[in-house]
Design a protein around this motif. Structure first.
Motif, PDB file in Angstrom:
ATOM      1  N   PRO A   1       0.800  -1.233   0.000  1.00  0.00           N
ATOM      2  CA  PRO A   1       0.000   0.000   0.000  1.00  0.00           C
ATOM      3  C   PRO A   1       0.830   1.279   0.000  1.00  0.00           C
ATOM      4  CG  PRO A   1      -0.985  -1.609   1.468  1.00  0.00           C
ATOM      5  CD  PRO A   1       0.323  -2.203   1.018  1.00  0.00           C
ATOM      6  N   GLN A   2       1.920   1.307   0.778  1.00  0.00           N
ATOM      7  CA  GLN A   2       2.710   2.537   0.867  1.00  0.00           C
ATOM      8  C   GLN A   2       3.532   2.792  -0.395  1.00  0.00           C
ATOM      9  OE1 GLN A   2       3.095  -0.170   2.660  1.00  0.00           O
ATOM     10  NE2 GLN A   2       5.259  -0.753   2.866  1.00  0.00           N
ATOM     11  N   GLN A   3       3.776   1.774  -1.185  1.00  0.00           N
ATOM     12  CA  GLN A   3       4.614   1.944  -2.368  1.00  0.00           C
ATOM     13  C   GLN A   3       3.899   2.694  -3.494  1.00  0.00           C
ATOM     14  OE1 GLN A   3       5.618  -2.235  -2.879  1.00  0.00           O
ATOM     15  NE2 GLN A   3       7.685  -1.884  -2.081  1.00  0.00           N
ATOM     16  N   TRP A   4       2.578   2.723  -3.481  1.00  0.00           N
ATOM     17  CA  TRP A   4       1.837   3.391  -4.541  1.00  0.00           C
ATOM     18  C   TRP A   4       2.078   4.892  -4.553  1.00  0.00           C
ATOM     19  CZ3 TRP A   4      -0.994   1.008  -8.359  1.00  0.00           C
ATOM     20  CH2 TRP A   4      -1.247  -0.365  -8.179  1.00  0.00           C
ATOM     21  N   SER A   5       2.461   5.466  -3.423  1.00  0.00           N
ATOM     22  CA  SER A   5       2.663   6.918  -3.348  1.00  0.00           C
ATOM     23  C   SER A   5       4.111   7.336  -3.607  1.00  0.00           C
ATOM     24  CB  SER A   5       2.241   7.440  -1.967  1.00  0.00           C
ATOM     25  OG  SER A   5       2.997   6.819  -0.947  1.00  0.00           O
ATOM     26  N   ALA A   6       4.996   6.398  -3.907  1.00  0.00           N
ATOM     27  CA  ALA A   6       6.402   6.725  -4.142  1.00  0.00           C
ATOM     28  C   ALA A   6       6.555   7.549  -5.424  1.00  0.00           C
ATOM     29  CB  ALA A   6       7.227   5.450  -4.236  1.00  0.00           C
TER      30      ALA A   6
END
Length: 263
Positions: free
Chosen positions: A39-44
């Motif tokens: 989930p957190q990787q989508w905002s990179a």
């Protein structure tokens, strides 16, 4: 004065059956990558200015949607070309990709992945079904490559560029989150080979290029010697910045790696 003859529209180098096999594999690899994201990787942030991983995936989906449906194709192209004319821009590609990102921005990541799995096989069918007469036609709009306008055939766009695009964005996403793209000679190696041959044709100078990694190989004899990772080479000629070691080798002075190849 000597008249200058415009070069002919660019044609695909890869045989059509193989081109469609490469497209099918690339779509599948993109599906696998998107499924693996946390989930957190989508905002990179990615190498695409202003785009996160999520934005990049939205564009990728939008491009597949465009090729999966004639109404989508006509709608996306007419909207982006109208916006480009209104802005007095030389080409419409930036308006097209921005439109794709906006239209898919409301999807959850789960919905985006599901739609990619649904749409990419239809996009492949749409590309496969294009008749030979259409593939040989010249696109109505010139394309901007390396600061110069040039003409493409429909076949060059559908058989080559529309596979290079998700390939490069897969690399963008992997680079953004520190993931190994796991290239193979059988797939990535064939895409890299086509890029190298087009790059060499575009610059027209003697060279010896050694690309490392599973997708690599050796091309050319004589001239400037260039050694770097195969995927870094693709990222460099796509305009995504310098690969490791270029300043140390003096390659910026020769200009060969500044020769742009469209993705």
């Amino acid at each position: 004065m000597t008249a200058t003859t415009a070069p002919p529209p660019r044609l695909p180098r890869i045989e059509r059956g193989l081109a469609m096999c490469l497209a099918e594999t690339e779509y599948a690899r993109c599906a696998d990558l998107l499924t693996r994201l946390d989930p957190q990787q989508w905002s990179a942030p990615t190498a695409n200015t202003g785009w996160t991983v999520r934005d990049t995936a939205g564009h990728m989906l939008g491009m597949a949607q465009m090729m999966a449906s004639l109404p989508q194709l006509l709608g996306q192209l007419s909207t982006s070309m109208r916006q480009a004319r209104q802005a007095k821009a030389p080409v419409s590609i930036d308006f097209l990709t921005a439109l794709q990102v906006r239209r898919n921005a409301g999807l959850t990541t789960a919905e985006l992945i599901r739609r990619w799995r649904e749409v990419s096989p239809r996009a492949l069918r749409g590309r496969r079904r294009l008749p030979g007469l259409l593939l040989r036609r010249t696109l109505p709009e010139a394309q901007l490559v390396g600061g110069h306008l040039e003409r493409w055939t429909v076949g060059y766009l559908t058989d080559i560029v529309l596979t290079r695009d998700p390939f490069m964005h897969r690399l963008d996403i992997c680079a953004a989150i520190g993931l190994d793209p796991q290239p193979t000679a059988e797939h990535d190696g064939l895409l890299v080979d086509d890029v190298v041959r087009e790059w060499a044709e575009r610059h027209g100078h003697p060279y010896t290029l050694e690309l490392t990694g599973p997708a690599g190989g050796v091309w050319g004899t004589g001239g400037e010697r260039i050694t770097l990772d195969a995927l870094d080479f693709c990222r460099r000629v796509s305009g995504r910045g310098e690969a490791t070691g270029l300043l140390a080798t003096g390659l910026l002075a020769t200009g060969l790696l500044a020769t742009a190849v469209p993705f």
